[in-house]
Design a protein around this motif. Structure first.
Motif, short mmCIF file in Angstrom:
data_model
loop_
_atom_site.label_atom_id
_atom_site.label_comp_id
_atom_site.label_asym_id
_atom_site.label_seq_id
_atom_site.Cartn_x
_atom_site.Cartn_y
_atom_site.Cartn_z
N GLN A 125 39.53 68.07 32.97
CA GLN A 125 39.32 69.49 33.19
C GLN A 125 38.39 69.66 34.38
N SER A 126 38.62 70.73 35.14
CA SER A 126 37.75 70.98 36.28
C SER A 126 37.66 72.48 36.55
N LEU A 127 36.58 72.85 37.19
CA LEU A 127 36.36 74.21 37.65
C LEU A 127 35.74 74.08 39.04
N ASP A 128 36.44 74.59 40.05
CA ASP A 128 36.00 74.42 41.43
C ASP A 128 35.90 75.77 42.12
N LEU A 129 34.91 75.88 42.97
CA LEU A 129 34.76 77.02 43.86
C LEU A 129 35.20 76.52 45.24
N VAL A 130 36.24 77.12 45.80
CA VAL A 130 36.84 76.63 47.06
C VAL A 130 36.60 77.66 48.16
#
Length: 73
Positions: free
Chosen positions: A63-68
């Motif tokens: 699982q991941s949560l990224d701000l791009v």
């Protein structure tokens, strides 16, 4: 339902995945990948916060949560 993205991806045969994606509205994109040989599926949601900033959440084996942040030239 018409998909915006459909195909195969992967560097080697063992890494080959079926990919399907759909732009649901101007800000939200959903993408599903499923490994042909490892049978691991991943769901990715990308939400555009502004012209250059997006939030991506993925769930599958990891699982991941990224701000791009992106810049267009």
């Amino acid at each position: 339902v018409t998909l915006d993205e459909f195909g195969l991806e992967g560097g080697t045969l063992d890494e080959t995945e079926v990919v399907a994606g759909k732009q649901l509205n101007d800000d939200l994109y959903l993408r599903f990948t499923y490994g042909l040989f490892n049978r691991i599926g991943t769901v990715l949601a990308r939400y555009r916060l502004s012209r250059s900033l997006s939030l991506e959440a993925a769930s599958g084996e990891d699982q991941s949560l990224d701000l791009v942040w992106s810049v267009e030239k």
